[in-house]
Structure formats: structure tokens, C-alpha cells
Scaffold this motif. Structure first.
Motif, PDB file in Angstrom:
ATOM      1  N   ASN A   1      71.157  13.385  70.856  1.00 53.08           N
ATOM      2  CA  ASN A   1      71.969  13.003  69.718  1.00 53.08           C
ATOM      3  C   ASN A   1      73.162  13.934  69.570  1.00 53.08           C
ATOM      4  O   ASN A   1      73.004  15.138  69.399  1.00 53.08           O
ATOM      5  CB  ASN A   1      71.090  13.053  68.467  1.00 53.08           C
ATOM      6  CG  ASN A   1      71.698  12.294  67.332  1.00 53.08           C
ATOM      7  OD1 ASN A   1      72.908  12.203  67.208  1.00 53.08           O
ATOM      8  ND2 ASN A   1      70.845  11.724  66.504  1.00 53.08           N
ATOM      9  N   ALA A   2      74.380  13.360  69.623  1.00 54.86           N
ATOM     10  CA  ALA A   2      75.583  14.187  69.549  1.00 54.86           C
ATOM     11  C   ALA A   2      75.803  14.748  68.148  1.00 54.86           C
ATOM     12  O   ALA A   2      76.474  15.761  67.980  1.00 54.86           O
ATOM     13  CB  ALA A   2      76.813  13.378  69.981  1.00 54.86           C
ATOM     14  N   PHE A   3      75.242  14.099  67.138  1.00 55.34           N
ATOM     15  CA  PHE A   3      75.365  14.600  65.767  1.00 55.34           C
ATOM     16  C   PHE A   3      74.826  16.025  65.671  1.00 55.34           C
ATOM     17  O   PHE A   3      75.384  16.871  64.978  1.00 55.34           O
ATOM     18  CB  PHE A   3      74.589  13.673  64.827  1.00 55.34           C
ATOM     19  CG  PHE A   3      74.555  14.149  63.400  1.00 55.34           C
ATOM     20  CD1 PHE A   3      75.620  13.929  62.546  1.00 55.34           C
ATOM     21  CD2 PHE A   3      73.439  14.823  62.914  1.00 55.34           C
ATOM     22  CE1 PHE A   3      75.590  14.377  61.243  1.00 55.34           C
ATOM     23  CE2 PHE A   3      73.410  15.273  61.610  1.00 55.34           C
ATOM     24  CZ  PHE A   3      74.489  15.052  60.765  1.00 55.34           C
ATOM     25  N   ASP A   4      73.738  16.281  66.402  1.00 65.01           N
ATOM     26  CA  ASP A   4      73.119  17.609  66.361  1.00 65.01           C
ATOM     27  C   ASP A   4      74.062  18.693  66.875  1.00 65.01           C
ATOM     28  O   ASP A   4      73.987  19.843  66.457  1.00 65.01           O
ATOM     29  CB  ASP A   4      71.829  17.614  67.186  1.00 65.01           C
ATOM     30  CG  ASP A   4      70.755  16.752  66.540  1.00 65.01           C
ATOM     31  OD1 ASP A   4      70.925  16.402  65.360  1.00 65.01           O
ATOM     32  OD2 ASP A   4      69.761  16.434  67.217  1.00 65.01           O
ATOM     33  N   MET A   5      74.972  18.316  67.788  1.00 68.26           N
ATOM     34  CA  MET A   5      75.918  19.303  68.317  1.00 68.26           C
ATOM     35  C   MET A   5      76.891  19.715  67.223  1.00 68.26           C
ATOM     36  O   MET A   5      77.261  20.891  67.106  1.00 68.26           O
ATOM     37  CB  MET A   5      76.662  18.728  69.529  1.00 68.26           C
ATOM     38  CG  MET A   5      75.720  18.492  70.715  1.00 68.26           C
ATOM     39  SD  MET A   5      76.305  17.269  71.900  1.00 68.26           S
ATOM     40  CE  MET A   5      77.628  18.129  72.672  1.00 68.26           C
ATOM     41  N   LEU A   6      77.318  18.749  66.416  1.00 67.09           N
ATOM     42  CA  LEU A   6      78.214  19.079  65.302  1.00 67.09           C
ATOM     43  C   LEU A   6      77.499  19.985  64.307  1.00 67.09           C
ATOM     44  O   LEU A   6      78.073  20.919  63.748  1.00 67.09           O
ATOM     45  CB  LEU A   6      78.667  17.798  64.598  1.00 67.09           C
ATOM     46  CG  LEU A   6      79.456  16.834  65.481  1.00 67.09           C
ATOM     47  CD1 LEU A   6      79.753  15.544  64.734  1.00 67.09           C
ATOM     48  CD2 LEU A   6      80.761  17.492  65.919  1.00 67.09           C
ATOM     49  N   LEU A   7      76.208  19.689  64.102  1.00 68.18           N
ATOM     50  CA  LEU A   7      75.410  20.473  63.166  1.00 68.18           C
ATOM     51  C   LEU A   7      75.321  21.935  63.623  1.00 68.18           C
ATOM     52  O   LEU A   7      75.406  22.856  62.807  1.00 68.18           O
ATOM     53  CB  LEU A   7      74.012  19.850  63.116  1.00 68.18           C
ATOM     54  CG  LEU A   7      73.273  19.834  61.795  1.00 68.18           C
ATOM     55  CD1 LEU A   7      74.143  19.277  60.694  1.00 68.18           C
ATOM     56  CD2 LEU A   7      72.014  18.982  61.943  1.00 68.18           C
ATOM     57  N   VAL A   8      75.164  22.137  64.930  1.00 68.20           N
ATOM     58  CA  VAL A   8      75.089  23.505  65.453  1.00 68.20           C
ATOM     59  C   VAL A   8      76.388  24.253  65.183  1.00 68.20           C
ATOM     60  O   VAL A   8      76.373  25.419  64.787  1.00 68.20           O
ATOM     61  CB  VAL A   8      74.794  23.496  66.966  1.00 68.20           C
ATOM     62  CG1 VAL A   8      75.112  24.834  67.589  1.00 68.20           C
ATOM     63  CG2 VAL A   8      73.347  23.164  67.216  1.00 68.20           C
ATOM     64  N   ILE A   9      77.504  23.557  65.356  1.00 68.15           N
ATOM     65  CA  ILE A   9      78.792  24.213  65.120  1.00 68.15           C
ATOM     66  C   ILE A   9      78.903  24.600  63.639  1.00 68.15           C
ATOM     67  O   ILE A   9      79.299  25.713  63.298  1.00 68.15           O
ATOM     68  CB  ILE A   9      79.945  23.292  65.563  1.00 68.15           C
ATOM     69  CG1 ILE A   9      79.857  23.090  67.073  1.00 68.15           C
ATOM     70  CG2 ILE A   9      81.294  23.889  65.181  1.00 68.15           C
ATOM     71  CD1 ILE A   9      80.801  22.064  67.622  1.00 68.15           C
ATOM     72  N   ALA A  10      78.514  23.664  62.754  1.00 67.20           N
ATOM     73  CA  ALA A  10      78.588  23.952  61.325  1.00 67.20           C
ATOM     74  C   ALA A  10      77.707  25.156  60.986  1.00 67.20           C
ATOM     75  O   ALA A  10      78.129  26.080  60.270  1.00 67.20           O
ATOM     76  CB  ALA A  10      78.150  22.729  60.528  1.00 67.20           C
ATOM     77  N   LEU A  11      76.485  25.175  61.517  1.00 64.31           N
ATOM     78  CA  LEU A  11      75.591  26.293  61.229  1.00 64.31           C
ATOM     79  C   LEU A  11      76.099  27.577  61.881  1.00 64.31           C
ATOM     80  O   LEU A  11      75.868  28.669  61.369  1.00 64.31           O
ATOM     81  CB  LEU A  11      74.172  25.968  61.706  1.00 64.31           C
ATOM     82  CG  LEU A  11      73.433  24.999  60.784  1.00 64.31           C
ATOM     83  CD1 LEU A  11      72.266  24.341  61.493  1.00 64.31           C
ATOM     84  CD2 LEU A  11      72.938  25.716  59.532  1.00 64.31           C
ATOM     85  N   GLY A  12      76.797  27.427  63.006  1.00 62.66           N
ATOM     86  CA  GLY A  12      77.390  28.588  63.670  1.00 62.66           C
ATOM     87  C   GLY A  12      78.439  29.238  62.776  1.00 62.66           C
ATOM     88  O   GLY A  12      78.497  30.468  62.652  1.00 62.66           O
ATOM     89  N   LEU A  13      79.230  28.411  62.122  1.00 61.11           N
ATOM     90  CA  LEU A  13      80.242  28.949  61.206  1.00 61.11           C
ATOM     91  C   LEU A  13      79.552  29.663  60.034  1.00 61.11           C
ATOM     92  O   LEU A  13      79.985  30.733  59.609  1.00 61.11           O
ATOM     93  CB  LEU A  13      81.136  27.816  60.683  1.00 61.11           C
ATOM     94  CG  LEU A  13      82.056  27.198  61.744  1.00 61.11           C
ATOM     95  CD1 LEU A  13      82.781  25.978  61.187  1.00 61.11           C
ATOM     96  CD2 LEU A  13      83.063  28.234  62.246  1.00 61.11           C
ATOM     97  N   LEU A  14      78.468  29.049  59.548  1.00 59.73           N
ATOM     98  CA  LEU A  14      77.701  29.690  58.474  1.00 59.73           C
ATOM     99  C   LEU A  14      77.158  31.035  58.948  1.00 59.73           C
ATOM    100  O   LEU A  14      77.252  32.044  58.241  1.00 59.73           O
ATOM    101  CB  LEU A  14      76.547  28.768  58.053  1.00 59.73           C
ATOM    102  CG  LEU A  14      75.602  29.312  56.978  1.00 59.73           C
ATOM    103  CD1 LEU A  14      76.354  29.444  55.664  1.00 59.73           C
ATOM    104  CD2 LEU A  14      74.400  28.393  56.796  1.00 59.73           C
ATOM    105  N   GLY A  15      76.618  31.051  60.180  1.00 61.96           N
ATOM    106  CA  GLY A  15      76.069  32.290  60.724  1.00 61.96           C
ATOM    107  C   GLY A  15      77.135  33.363  60.865  1.00 61.96           C
ATOM    108  O   GLY A  15      76.901  34.534  60.581  1.00 61.96           O
TER     109      GLY A  15
END
Lengths: 331, 503
Positions: B408-422
Motif C-alpha cells: 500500500n503506497a499510502f503507508d509510504m506517505l504515512l512514514v514520511i509524515a511520522l518521519g517529520l514528527l520524529g
């Protein structure tokens, strides 16, 4: 596979009309190309987690269908929201017959009763390629419990029962039964069949309604006792256990699995796929798989299948309404 | 227990074909463990079709090898890149990476490999002799027991990290909040899903860990490209010294037992075991302030614990037919496809499969030890690669791995968003460890608590009335209330002249 599936609600709304237009074009001008369908591998999308019943039956039938189809069938998992995530992606992709998917009855007949999704997939979005299995739900109690029969259980003052999740056949069957019997019962939803059965094995709850595949190993080992099956007729795997209907409760809930493509897929591609899966269902390995996994065959034509699914949806909705249940809000 | 079937299990495990598949399994497992984001569950699912043509025992030996091999491999990325691939290796990343920053990546990996080997092997031995007796213990754990266990875990999360307690608590609270995303476990109401069913099943652990630890760390490091790189030791220094062994010895033994016991519990056992082991080591250490800054016990204990737990998590699958985690669920499917039903009947109906698989794990652990020791030198050299090359490469592999979980490509966007949070958390001095572990334990806590309350009819006192959950409540009160209070009283008594060491 489409590398950029639906990203969200907005993206989805934007994509689906385009996909429909694209699909019409393909259908209009590509009759000649479809004559020798399939010319390459077909993707078989399983919208459930690897290792579950839906995944296993897909892999078994895919293996048997490769030879009659003359192409390989690549199984991939795309789980989420009881299959909705995967099936929405199927609809957003090309309707050329090169992507097929497994679908389940509960997504069309039970999930809408629990989850309010304005753009939920409906059965008319799809064309049914082949029907595969029907799996009965069975109500089980712990072998050490005092309940020998369904009547014993229903005579208990109050019952805590585990379900395999919100908006599942497990929840619907048990709720309809206990509400119909008018007893004080509390549902305890778990995340899938294995944890629910574990809770019963540890006697944390009094009963659980789950599929035959999830309970038969423990029933055969003498750890759990089946007191009712929620099918129309007795299950060949549990011939001595009465149906809920026989015991006077009109509750028939089962899970059925079938293969779909988007409704726009042309007749020729759909016909080729259907023939391949019909042949696959005859293979001895597939038969053995069904036997080993306690699954019954459900092999009807697509018209009958669609009628069954829409009837079941209407029937469940009416039953839930009559009983005053609300699956989504617990009980 | 029938000794002859155990021995014939060795004969099965040592068949050349099975040895070969064991080697293939552990090698593949170690490789995917090293690649951030790629998990054993997805790998096993991808390899399922290959197993059709194999004999059942060989198939399961290979798939099991992937599972525990990935535990070994995951340690390497945790230590070198601070990217834990499994919830159970999050705590390894804390001190392991701190050691790597000090230039002691080699010794850290060496200790981890030996700790993993001892933990895994001790667990197989215990499994062989007491598995049947212990199988029932998993069943004594119902929703009430899991509630208290998760609560203990969340308190232990507070002992992690070397920064401020309040910042750890804030990060943990954020983790608990993210754990509520998805359908409500009891009512099915969507929460924080923003109307998309991509989030209906919540967020996968790997996505949270890869975002906060992986992408967040990479972004943070990009800012410091000019900073001199930590010295990479020569291979000679890659071997742990005497001091490392002296410090790790007891930690490994304690970790093995903790891991074996907690690993039996389906759902969260392995994560809890690494957390408990870390907390224990920190408590018994003479100088707890070393923890979080590169204490080798903080690697040895949790590593032996999570490998022991990986092995003992086979117990509920093989003796009760209960898959303990996502990987076990796929293994369950693999056995079913082979016409073998994991469950109470397995040990008597298919003793060759049961003991063949169990005994192959001795071989597998040995192979992993033999594979990992020489490879340490190679992996440590990875730190020599310029960040400008390593960082984008890591991000690409992470994205592939994350995609492979659900395709699921949506999960890749989610990782980026969480990466910014991190990245933001890192800048402000919040640690990702408490966040990620609270996230894992949060869903366990919430669902178990609400299930318990339904079973108890709303009566909270039943938590202390049941023997197992009652004992766990006692442990919780002891560790979370009594010990800290006593310590505070003692520091106050030890005089105003002597300034108490800040913890």
C-alpha cells in the motif's frame, strides 16, 4: 500492479470517474485483443492478511487455476477494513481482467450494518468470476463447562461471549441468537478468530461463535464443545451438532468467498477466467484443501450468487432491525 | 515426554535437505532483518508459494529460520542506524546506537550476537523439557492479566531514555494517542481515520518505528553533515573486550529466562520481555546513569530476551494452535497449506514435524552465530559510507519495506509524515523510544481493559480478586509506587550536605 493506488477520499473521488472512462475505452476498442486473453500473468489480489482463511483458499485455488488459464496467477495481499481497501483499489485500476480479487459475503452483507461508509463498495460494482466456499459459524463452549447443549447455555443467567470482531458474522450470529432467546449476554469483541478462541480455551468467556476452520482443531482435540451451527443444514464436518434453526432459533449466518473483477470487464476475459476457475475447483488438490480446512463448496453461477448476496444483505438488515440491535454501537 | 521422539527429531533436523533449508531460512532472515522496514511476516508471505513443493518439515524449518534469523539481523540496523525493525528491538537501539556513536559498534554487535545465541539456545532447551507443561500458562492470561501487564510495561517505558522524565512521559502519551487511530476495538466506531479506510485498521508498528526512528533520525543527521563522523574502529577492536563480557554475563542469563517466560504469552510477550530485561538491568546496575549512553548490559539483556521470546513464542502455536504474532499467523497458514493443523494434536500426530522444527533451531542458532561474527566487521564498515550516500539508500529500502507490509503506497506517505514528527521531536529533545513502545502497548492496554470491564460487568475490583492479575497488580504497585517512594525517602535521609545524583 498500480503503483499509486487511492491515496484518500479526495484522490479516490477524482480517480474513479477517470478509471471508468478508461475502462469503457478499453472495452470498446479492444475486442480483438481480448480474443487471446490472457497474454500475460494475472494478478490475484487477496484483500486480507496472509495466513488467514481467505488467503489460504485464494492460494489453493490460484495454484489449481494456473494450468487451465495458461498463465501464472500472482497472489498478493492488500488487507484492510474487511477487504474494502483492496476492493476499492481493484475498482480504481484497469478493468481489463488482469487483476482479479477475492471477496467475502460479510463485506457486502454485514459490514454495512456496523460501519457507516458513504462510499462503501457494493456488489453491483463487481462481476463475479467464480464462487468458491461457504463456511458455517459454530457456537462453541469450553469442554469443562457445565453446558452440554444450546439449551443449557441459554438457561444460564448471564453469558459473556467472545466475538472475532465488530461487524463480523461471529458477532451477528451470536447476537441474534442471544437476543432471540432473550437472555442477558455481553459480547466481548477480540481482534480475529485466534484470540477469541484463546479466550474461550482459558475460560475467560463462556462461549464464542467462530468459523469451523477456527474451531475444529480444538473441537477434535476435545478442548471445546460445539452446541450449535448457524447454517441452514447440519455441517458435514459436525454431523451430530444441531443447527440453531433446529433448536428453534431462526439464525442462519455464514461466510461465503468468491472471486470478482470490476463490473466493466468484458465478457470474453470474464468467460476465460470463469472457465479456468471452474476447472480449478475440480482439481483433487483443491478438494483436499477444502476438506483439510473444513470448508464447504459453494459453486453456483454468478446470477444466483448475486441474488444470494443481495438477499442476505436485506435479510440481515431486517433481522438486526427487528431485534433492535445496533452492531456498530455494541449492545 | 517421549525421549525417543525428541531424538528422532534430531535425525530429522540433520537430514541434508533440512540442513540446507535451515541455512537458506536463517540467511534470508538475517538479510531481511538487516534491511530496514522489511519484516519476517511479509517475507514469509512472499515465500509461501515456494513451500508448496517442499516437504512440510523442510518448509516450516525454513520459514521458522526466517523468523528468528530476522531477530539477529534486526539488531544490526538497531545498533548501527538506530532503526529497530521489530517492537522487541526498540530498546536495543537505545544503548546499542549510543555504543556505536562512541566507536564501539563492533563490541556491541559481538555481544548482541552472543547474547542472541545464548538466549535462543537456552529457550529451545527449556522448550524441549517444559513446553507441554507451560502451554497452559498462556491460557491463564485473559484480558484482565493483559491489562495489568500492559500497564506495567507503560510504567517501565518511563525508565527508558536518559533525558527528562516529563519529556519521556509526553512522548509516551503521544504514542498512546496514535494507538487509538483506527476502528474502536469494541464498538467499531472509526477514530481519527479522517474518513479514509486506509486508516481503519490503525497504523502498523513498522510504519511508526521506521518513521520516528528511521526517517526522523536521517533528517536530523542531514542537518549535521559537517560534523565529524565518529571514528570507525579497526576490525581488531570489533571484538568485545573482557570488560564487556564481565558486564554482560549476568544480563544475558537474566534476559534469557525473562524472554522465555514472557515469550509464551501471545500478543506483546516479546516486546514486554525486552522492556522488562532492560528495566531489570538498569535497576541492578551499580551506576544506572550509564544507561542510554552506551551501557553494554542494555544491549546484552534485551537481545537475549527477545531471541528467547522469539523461540518460546512457538510454544502456543505448536502446542495450542494459537499464533502469538503476525509472523506466527503466516506460519500457521503455511502449516495448514501443508495439510498439518497446528494445535493440541500436533505433538502426537506429527512428532517428526514438531521435534524436527524445534531441534532445527539449535542448528539455526549456531549457523546464525557463525554467520554474524565474521559479518560484524563488514557491517561496521557500513558506517564509513558517507551520509550523503547512506541516507538516501536507507530511505529507499525503508520505503520498499514499508510498502511490502500491505502493498500500500499510502503507508509510504504515512512514514514520511511520522518521519517529520520524529525529526521535530528530536529537535525538541523528545525521545522516540517511549513513543514507539507506548504505541505498541497502548492498543493492548485499551482493548484488554475494555474487554475486562465487559467481562467484569464494570467492577474494577475484580482485577485484584483474580490470582494472576492480582499478583501482577502487586508487582505493578511495588515497582511503580513503593520502590520509587522508598528511594526518595532514602536520598532525603542521606543528608542535605550530599547533593543527590540527578537521575
Amino acid at each position: 500492479m498500480n503503483p499509486f493506488p487511492r491515496r484518500g477520499l479526495l484522490a479516490g473521488l477524482a480517480v474513479s470517474p477517470l478509471a471508468a472512462v478508461a475502462a469503457c475505452q478499453v472495452q470498446g476498442g479492444a475486442d480483438a485483443a481480448e480474443a487471446d486473453f490472457p497474454t500475460r500473468a494475472v494478478d490475484f489480489m487477496v484483500p486480507f492478511d496472509p495466513g488467514g482463511s481467505g488467503d489460504l483458499v485464494s492460494r489453493a485455488v490460484a495454484e489449481a487455476a494456473e494450468e487451465p488459464l495458461g498463465q501464472s496467477l500472482a497472489v498478493s495481499n492488500k488487507p484492510g477494513a474487511n477487504g474494502a481497501v483492496g476492493l476499492k483499489e481493484l475498482l480504481a485500476g484497469d478493468a481489463d481482467g488482469y487483476t482479479i480479487a477475492l471477496a467475502v459475503k460479510s463485506l457486502f452483507a454485514i459490514t454495512p450494518l456496523a460501519v457507516d461508509d458513504p462510499d462503501a463498495v457494493v456488489i453491483d460494482d463487481f462481476r463475479i468470476i467464480a464462487t468458491l466456499t461457504q463456511e458455517a459459524y459454530v457456537l462453541v463452549v469450553h469442554a469443562d463447562s457445565p453446558y452440554q447443549t444450546l439449551d443449557d447455555l441459554l438457561a444460564a443467567g448471564s453469558v459473556d461471549y467472545a466475538t472475532t470482531g465488530v461487524g463480523t458474522g461471529s458477532q451477528l450470529s451470536a447476537q441474534l441468537l442471544f437476543t432471540g432467546a432473550g437472555i442477558d449476554a455481553t459480547d466481548v469483541p477480540f481482534d480475529g478468530g485466534a484470540p477469541a478462541v484463546t479466550a474461550l480455551l482459558g475460560q475467560q468467556v463462556d462461549a464464542v461463535s467462530a468459523s469451523l476452520a477456527e474451531t475444529m482443531p480444538q473441537i477434535e482435540a476435545g478442548e471445546l464443545r460445539a452446541v450449535a451451527v448457524f447454517s441452514e443444514e447440519r455441517s458435514p464436518f459436525l454431523n451430530e451438532v444441531p443447527t440453531a434453526v433446529e433448536s428453534g432459533y431462526d439464525v442462519v449466518v455464514d461466510q461465503r468467498r468468491f472471486i470478482v473483477v470490476p463490473a466493466e470487464v468484458g465478457d470474453e476475459a470474464a468467460g476465460v477466467l470463469s472457465l479456468a476457475f471452474e476447472e480449478a475447483r475440480e482439481s483433487p488438490e483443491y478438494g483436499q484443501f477444502l476438506q483439510d480446512n473444513y470448508m464447504d463448496r459453494w459453486e453456483v453461477d454468478s446470477l444466483e450468487a448475486k441474488t444470494h448476496l443481495s438477499d442476505a444483505a436485506a435479510e440481515y438488515a431486517a433481522l438486526v432491525e427487528d431485534a433492535g440491535l445496533d452492531l456498530g454501537e455494541g449492545s | 515426554m517421549d525421549l525417543s521422539s525428541v531424538l528422532s527429531g534430531f535425525a530429522v533436523a540433520f537430514e541434508p535437505q533440512n540442513l540446507l533449508f535451515c541455512l537458506i531460512g536463517v540467511t534470508v532472515g538475517m538479510l531481511i532483518g538487516v534491511l530496514p522496514g522489511l519484516g519476517p511476516a511479509a517475507t514469509i508471505a512472499i515465500l509461501l508459494p515456494i513451500t508448496y513443493s517442499l516437504e512440510p518439515t523442510a518448509a516450516v524449518i525454513m520459514l521458522a529460520g526466517i523468523f528468528y534469523g530476522a531477530q539477529y539481523g534486526g539488531t544490526i540496523t538497531s545498533v548501527l542506524l538506530r532503526m529497530p525493525g521489530e517492537a522487541s528491538s526498540v530498546v536495543t537501539a537505545l544503548d546499542g546506537h549510543a555504543l556505536a556513536r562512541k566507536g564501539e559498534a563492533g563490541p556491541a554487535l559481538g555481544v548482541a550476537a552472543v547474547a542472541s545465541f545464548i538466549g535462543g539456545t537456552a529457550s529451545i532447551l527449556l522448550l524441549t523439557f517444559i513446553a507441554p507443561a507451560l502451554a497452559g500458562a498462556a491460557l491463564a492470561f485473559g484480558p484482565a492479566e493483559y491489562t495489568v501487564l500492559a500497564l506495567i510495561g507503560i510504567f517501565l517505558v518511563g525508565t527508558l531514555g536518559s533525558g527528562s522524565l516529563w519529556k519521556s512521559a509526553a512522548a509516551a502519551a503521544l504514542g498512546l494517542l496514535i494507538a487509538t487511530v483506527g476502528l474502536d476495538p469494541i464498538l467499531g466506531t472509526p477514530r481519527f481515520t479522517f474518513g479514509t479506510d486506509q486508516l481503519a485498521d490503525g497504523i502498523d508498528f513498522t510504519i511508526v518505528a521506521m518513521g520516528l526512528f528511521g526517517v526522523g533520525e536521517i533528517l536530523y543527521n542531514l542537518e549535521h553533515r559537517d560534523r565529524p563522523q565518529p571514528a570507525v574502529p579497526a576490525f581488531g577492536r570489533a571484538i568485545p573486550g573482557r570488560l564487556h563480557w564481565l558486564r554482560s554475563r549476568a544480563a544475558i542469563l537474566r534476559g534469557s529466562v525473562t524472554g522465555f517466560v514472557l515469550g509464551i504469552l501471545p500478543g506483546g510477550g516479546a516486546t514486554m520481555s525486552s522492556l522488562v530485561s532492560y528495566a531489570v538491568e538498569k535497576r541492578v546496575a551499580k551506576d544506572p546513569s550509564r544507561f542510554g549512553k552506551g551501557a553494554v548490559e542494555g544491549v546484552a539483556g534485551p537481545e537475549s530476551a527477545n531471541n528467547a521470546a522469539a523461540t518460546s513464542s512457538f510454544i502456543p502455536l505448536l502446542t495450542l494452535g494459537i499464533p502469538a504474532n503476525a509472523t506466527m499467523a503466516v506460519l500457521f497458514g503455511a502449516l495448514m497449506l501443508q495439510g498439518i493443523t497446528p494445535g493440541p494434536g500436533l505433538m502426537t500426530e506429527h512428532p517428526d514435524v514438531f521435534w524436527g522444527v524445534v531441534n532445527s533451531m539449535y542448528v539455526g542458532n549456531l549457523l546464525l552465530l557463525a554467520l554474524s561474527i565474521p559479518l560484524i566487521g563488514v557491517f561496521v564498515r557500513m558506517l564509513k559510507v558517507r551520509p550523503g550516500v547512506l541516507a538516501p539508500l536507507t530511505v529507499v529500502i525503508t520505503m520498499l519495506g514499508v510498502y511490502s507490509i500491505r502493498n500500500n503506497a499510502f503507508d509510504m506517505l504515512l512514514v514520511i509524515a511520522l518521519g517529520l514528527l520524529g525529526y521535530g521531536m528530536r529537535k525538541l529533545g523528545f525521545e522516540p523510544g517511549p513513543f514507539v513502545l507506548a504505541f505498541v502497548l497502548g492498543s493492548l492496554l485499551e482493548a484488554s481493559f475494555r474487554r475486562s470491564m465487559r467481562i467484569f460487568g464494570g467492577d474494577v475490583t475484580e482485577f485484584v480478586q483474580r490470582p494472576v492479575s492480582g499478583s501482577l497488580v502487586a508487582v505493578l504497585v511495588l515497582t511503580a509506587v513503593i520502590v520509587p517512594v522508598l528511594r526518595k525517602v532514602r536520598t532525603r535521609q542521606s543528608g542535605a550536605a550530599e547533593q543527590p545524583a540527578a537521575q
